[in-house]
Scaffold this active site. Structure first.
Site: not given
Ligand code: ZN
Length: 504
Positions: A267-268, A271
């Protein structure tokens, strides 16, 4: 013309200094959340407040306004999507917002936020809503005060929604969510009426070192550049950007739950790949980062869910995972593992929710934000309203407020209003972007089975990442798909994937 170029250079020089102050603050914030000893907390708060104040003072300097005024005719003479016109346009938007909020309010709001966050860290574990109630009431007052610095809105939440997702309003989000709700609830019902997927294989003992190693291996393969980033551990995973050449992520490890570290890391990394992919020419300017909460969340959710929980992804990576954890996984088939990481269930905690039920958690919070700002829901009635709505939407009741209204940090560290819609917009936009990528490159799913992710990554850089904040979310969607924001690709994605998994 030469005069205009000189003025633009002067504006950029000022913006670069502001960017330097903000990024120095980001380094301190990263350190605070990773390695700083507890003894550093008090001084660190002061360091951050000083840098924030200097940055704000530099930005709202009337000289910046004068430069922006002088550059207006130059901006109008240039194509809308030129780098120069975009820089002036986006800086003006930020400036006009910043000068409307008095520095005195900024100080008051940030001091209250720090006190409220500290109280939340202590009161949540002891289920003490009563202690937080007066703080939350003040947060609501401050949130209304903030909105009212921007008069002329249709709904009081509009300015707050616009901070995170420029161009979106309460009415547009509400309409999108109503449609999404109507289409999602039958899918949730069809799935949860069946026997739940077995996920015991994820709950064995998985040592920390192995989880970190396999997470690192996977995110590198997806395209997260370790020469321009690193991964550390924290309580609440986040991404932070110091420059386009240094975008860091964090994750956390639970040794009895394989899903947390790995999917947080993916997920990170989603980003972070967005930030690493911004055009180098935008460094140290307001164009040099992701464009909105929704578009940012679209990148993280695309990699985490659409890719990271897909069959092709695990066809490729599961043998690697089994090699790292031979004892735990040698008897677990790929099919069992794939079903476990895609288990759908009605559950209490938003952050752990699967991708089908997730948006229902967001809609509840979004509706409550609007009702509180409208004065229709009092803070004192919030815990019970939460339980009632949860019962209606999920058929569940949290045993206490800790796993009810106190579970998320957002309202206890920032504004009430505008902080939750970005997550669901991210799910919707992520599916819309992915559908466009597939149309351009139908080979993407087959590539994945071979461990090849650069076709998708390159498409995202070309169409989304490199533009930074040049385009708004709506402009990006329009440019890429030729359509406005739509839930159709997301519903189609859910029906295809979960239709096959659950035979619905
Ligand atoms: Zn995120």
């Amino acid at each position: 013309m030469l005069e205009m170029e000189t003025k633009l250079a002067a504006l950029k020089a000022r913006l670069a200094e502001i960017s330097d102050l903000d990024h120095a603050a980001a380094v301190l914030g990263w350190d605070q959340a990773t390695y700083m000893p507890p003894g550093g907390a008090e001084a660190r708060g002061r360091h951050l407040a000083t840098l924030a104040k200097l940055s704000q003072e530099k930005f709202i300097d009337p000289a910046v306004g004068k430069l922006l005024d002088d550059l207006r005719s130059y901006e109008e003479s240039l194509p809308y999507d030129s780098d120069e016109a975009s820089l002036i346009r986006v800086t003006r938007r930020d400036y006009e917002r910043a000068i409307k909020v008095p520095p005195e309010f900024v100080g008051r709001f940030s001091a209250h936020g720090a006190a409220s966050y500290q109280a939340w860290t202590e009161a949540r574990p002891t289920n003490n809503f009563a202690r937080l109630r007066p703080l939350l009431e003040k947060t609501l007052d401050l949130s209304r005060e903030m909105a009212n610095f921007f008069p002329g809105y249709e709904h009081i939440a509009d300015p707050l929604i616009g901070f995170a997702d420029y161009g979106m309003k309460a009415a547009s989000v509400r309409a999108l969510f109503a449609e999404l709700r109507e289409r999602t609830v039958p899918i949730v019902q069809a799935i949860t009426s069946q026997a739940p997927a077995e996920d015991a294989c994820l709950k064995k003992h998985y040592p920390d070192a192995g989880q970190m190693a396999v997470s690192e291996l996977i995110i590198k393969r997806l395209g997260y550049d370790y020469k321009r980033g690193r991964m550390d551990k924290t309580h609440h995973p986040f991404t932070t950007e110091f420059s386009i050449g240094d975008v860091r992520i964090t994750t956390r490890v639970q040794e009895n739950w394989l899903g947390d570290c790995l999917f947080s890391a993916i997920h990170e990394a989603g980003h972070a790949m967005y930030e690493q992919g911004v055009d180098k020419a935008y460094e140290a300017t307001p164009l040099g980062s992701g464009t909105s909460a929704g578009v940012h969340e679209a990148q993280s959710r695309l990699w985490e869910n659409v890719i990271g929980r897909s069959r092709g992804f695990w066809e490729y990576f599961y043998p690697e995972l089994q090699k790292t954890f031979p004892e735990q996984l040698e008897d677990v088939s790929l099919e069992t593992f794939y079903r476990a990481v895609n288990k759908v269930e009605r559950s209490l905690i938003r952050a752990d929710a699967d991708e089908v039920t997730y948006n229902l958690h967001i809609m509840l919070r979004f509706d409550f934000e609007l009702q509180m700002l409208e004065g229709k829901l009092a803070v004192k009635d919030l815990p019970e309203a939460w339980h009632e709505r949860f019962q209606a939407d999920f058929g569940l009741r949290a045993p206490d407020d800790r796993d009810g209204v106190l579970q998320d940090v957002h309202w206890f560290a920032g504004l009430i209003g505008g902080v939750f819609q970005g997550y669901t917009l991210g799910n919707v936009l992520g599916a819309q972007f992915y559908a466009a990528a597939l149309e351009a490159h139908p080979e993407i799913p087959d590539d994945m089975w071979q461990g090849k992710f650069d076709t998708l990554h390159a498409w995202l850089i070309e169409n989304i990442y490199r533009h930074g904040r040049k385009y708004t979310a709506e402009e990006l969607v329009q440019r890429i798909t030729g359509d406005p924001i739509s839930i159709e690709p997301y519903i189609h994605y859910l029906r295809e994937k979960y239709g096959e998994l659950y035979e619905i």
